[in-house]
Design an enzyme around this catalytic site. Structure first.
Site, PDB file in Angstrom:
ATOM      1  N   ASP A  24     -11.090   2.557   3.136  1.00  0.00           N
ATOM      2  CA  ASP A  24     -10.779   1.146   3.322  1.00  0.00           C
ATOM      3  C   ASP A  24     -12.003   0.334   3.721  1.00  0.00           C
ATOM      4  OD1 ASP A  24      -8.130   1.293   2.642  1.00  0.00           O
ATOM      5  OD2 ASP A  24      -7.404   1.542   4.698  1.00  0.00           O
ATOM      6  N   GLU A  49      -1.374   5.412  -4.769  1.00  0.00           N
ATOM      7  CA  GLU A  49      -2.578   4.603  -4.590  1.00  0.00           C
ATOM      8  C   GLU A  49      -3.651   5.424  -3.866  1.00  0.00           C
ATOM      9  OE1 GLU A  49      -3.847   0.378  -2.450  1.00  0.00           O
ATOM     10  OE2 GLU A  49      -2.116   1.492  -1.720  1.00  0.00           O
ATOM     11  N   HIS A  50      -3.273   6.001  -2.732  1.00  0.00           N
ATOM     12  CA  HIS A  50      -4.165   6.856  -1.957  1.00  0.00           C
ATOM     13  C   HIS A  50      -3.565   8.258  -1.865  1.00  0.00           C
ATOM     14  CE1 HIS A  50      -4.529   2.750  -0.059  1.00  0.00           C
ATOM     15  NE2 HIS A  50      -5.797   2.971  -0.356  1.00  0.00           N
ATOM     16  N   THR A  60       0.794  -1.218   0.000  1.00  0.00           N
ATOM     17  CA  THR A  60       0.000   0.000   0.000  1.00  0.00           C
ATOM     18  C   THR A  60       0.832   1.277   0.000  1.00  0.00           C
ATOM     19  OG1 THR A  60      -1.924   1.056   1.029  1.00  0.00           O
ATOM     20  CG2 THR A  60      -0.220   0.210   2.502  1.00  0.00           C
ATOM     21  N   GLN A  88      -1.593   3.519   7.133  1.00  0.00           N
ATOM     22  CA  GLN A  88      -1.231   2.705   5.977  1.00  0.00           C
ATOM     23  C   GLN A  88       0.094   1.984   6.180  1.00  0.00           C
ATOM     24  OE1 GLN A  88      -3.562   2.240   3.381  1.00  0.00           O
ATOM     25  NE2 GLN A  88      -4.632   3.204   5.087  1.00  0.00           N
ATOM     26  N   HIS A 108       0.133  -1.713   7.429  1.00  0.00           N
ATOM     27  CA  HIS A 108      -0.198  -2.849   6.566  1.00  0.00           C
ATOM     28  C   HIS A 108       0.990  -3.780   6.365  1.00  0.00           C
ATOM     29  CE1 HIS A 108      -4.264  -2.481   4.922  1.00  0.00           C
ATOM     30  NE2 HIS A 108      -4.120  -1.183   4.956  1.00  0.00           N
ATOM     31  N   HIS A 152     -10.738  -8.865 -49.611  1.00  0.00           N
ATOM     32  CA  HIS A 152     -11.659  -8.090 -48.781  1.00  0.00           C
ATOM     33  C   HIS A 152     -12.749  -7.465 -49.658  1.00  0.00           C
ATOM     34  CE1 HIS A 152      -8.602  -8.580 -45.749  1.00  0.00           C
ATOM     35  NE2 HIS A 152      -9.248  -7.816 -44.870  1.00  0.00           N
ATOM     36  N   GLU A 163      -4.792  -1.378 -50.074  1.00  0.00           N
ATOM     37  CA  GLU A 163      -3.980  -2.110 -49.104  1.00  0.00           C
ATOM     38  C   GLU A 163      -3.536  -3.475 -49.632  1.00  0.00           C
ATOM     39  OE1 GLU A 163      -6.280  -2.263 -45.484  1.00  0.00           O
ATOM     40  OE2 GLU A 163      -5.901  -0.144 -45.031  1.00  0.00           O
TER      41      GLU A 163
END
Length: 434
Positions: A365, A331-332, A240, A262, A265, A424, A419
């Site tokens: 969270d 992340e945060h 985190t 945090q 963690h 096609h 092309e």
């Protein structure tokens, strides 16, 4: 924490990126190790999983496929207050996820010509729920609810077996799974779980999934990279990160508390303060020392705060803080600045943005209704957090009648010949010649 002083420097984006505190060596080692673990699971299946459980989780002889009665027992015995909190979180995350499912839309290109844009759920999803240092029952909600909202019919859940619970998954995680009606559950941890979900393990009845999601440490995040191309994945939600932008008016006590929240963690967690106020930086540093010593996981927090991935960054002003944050792509991101709501739109690269000192990451969270499975390692510059869209595939359904095809006949043939792909054009002409 160490201090990085960027004041008085004119930095390009590359310069900002070079200044970002990252534990790059740890990530490189995790990728190499995770790839070996995933390959071992692909080649040896259940035998590899059991060896990994004994080595990493100190568990043997356990039920890898979790029996239904284990889930029922966990649900029956969960603390009523925890059950009520999980039920409320489910309601809130379901509301937040519902906004992430686009409605089908039909575009009329011309008479008799239309394209239907629709979003199809994958058939089968695998969600990973960490259970090592912290049994993240809330992550069950954050992973399963968006998949259910997207319309996924089969969801397999994996979480590490716990030595403290006789080789079972943590009971609160099992209870959360039970609340959401998840019955396909596997006691598998770490990078091996990602490999098992991606490749399948027939001996335990685990079929391969289409998408793997979920947070974890750097090994789990790296395992997602190892299976990319085999299955879809959410962003690499590894160890985190929190970055707080704060000015002189910020409350040092709250800033420190949020950084520590945090850091607890994992030892590899990143905690970064960016400020143009040296006096606040000093006050936060003092608060970190005081609060970290008093918290339950003080040793883990201390390692994270002292690591190369954590720092106090001094900048000249809010504009420089904004540039640094957008380069870091945390992340945060928390904004503890004056007029936070007015300046929040300038912070474009973050997994989630928490505006004002009354909106801490801890809220996200658990109970904000937003999702807490978010990109780490700078991926927020280009990748979203987990949501219902993670489990959806945009798909175009094209429908032309004969007149509509005739209207573009010459154009298709001209481009096909240009092309040097004449077949096609011939496929078009075949519809207008006997």
């Amino acid at each position: 924490m160490r201090t990085i002083d960027l004041r008085g420097r004119e930095l390009s984006l590359a310069g900002m990126l070079a200044a970002v505190p990252r534990a790059t060596q740890a990530r490189a080692e995790a990728l190499e190790t995770a790839a070996r673990i995933v390959d071992d699971v692909r080649e040896r299946g259940e035998d590899a999983l059991r060896e990994q459980a004994e080595k990493f989780d100190h568990v043997s002889g356990h039920d890898v496929r979790v029996p239904a009665e284990h889930i029922e027992e966990a649900l029956a015995s969960v603390d009523p207050a925890v059950r009520a909190a999980l039920e409320e979180a489910i309601v809130r995350v379901r509301q937040g996820s519902a906004a992430q499912v686009p409605a089908p839309q039909t575009t009329v290109i011309g008479p008799g010509a239309q394209i239907l844009q629709r979003w199809q759920p994958v058939s089968r999803a695998g969600v990973y729920i960490p259970g090592g240092k912290a049994p993240l029952a809330s992550s069950v909600v954050m992973n399963v609810v968006p998949a259910q909202v997207a319309g996924v019919q089969q969801i397999a859940l994996a979480s590490p077996p716990q030595a403290a619970h006789d080789g079972r998954i943590h009971p609160t995680i099992l209870a959360a799974a039970g609340l959401l009606g998840i019955t396909e559950v596997y006691a598998i941890g770490g990078a091996g779980a990602i490999g098992a979900l991606a490749w399948g393990v027939s001996a335990i009845g685990l079929d391969p999934v289409d998408v793997v999601s979920g947070p974890g440490n750097n090994y789990v995040a790296s395992a997602k990279r190892a299976v990319a191309g085999v299955v879809g994945t959410d962003s690499e939600a590894g160890a985190t990160e929190i970055l707080i932008v704060a000015d002189a008016g910020a409350d040092a006590r709250l800033v420190a508390a949020d950084l520590i929240s945090q850091a607890e963690h994992d030892e590899q967690a990143s905690a970064v303060l960016v400020t143009d106020a040296p006096e606040l930086a000093a006050a936060v540093d003092a608060e970190l020392e005081r609060q970290a010593a008093a918290t339950r996981h003080s040793v883990r927090v201390g390692v994270a705060l002292d690591g190369p991935q954590s720092a106090i960054v001094l900048v000249d002003d809010l504009a420089m803080a904004t540039d640094f944050s957008n380069a870091y792509a945390p992340e945060h991101l928390e904004l503890h600045v004056a007029d936070a709501a007015d300046v929040a739109s300038r912070f474009t690269s973050a997994g989630a943005v928490f505006v004002g000192d009354q909106t801490p990451v801890s809220l996200g969270d658990y109970m904000a209704g937003s999702n807490h499975v978010l990109p780490t390692g700078g991926q927020a510059r280009y990748a979203p957090g987990l949501g219902a869209y993670t489990f959806l595939r945009p798909q175009q359904v094209i429908s032309y009648d004969r007149d509509a095809l005739a209207a573009v006949r010459e154009g298709v043939v001209a481009l096909a010949n240009a092309e040097v792909l004449p077949a096609h054009g011939e496929a078009i002409e075949a519809r207008f010649t006997a």
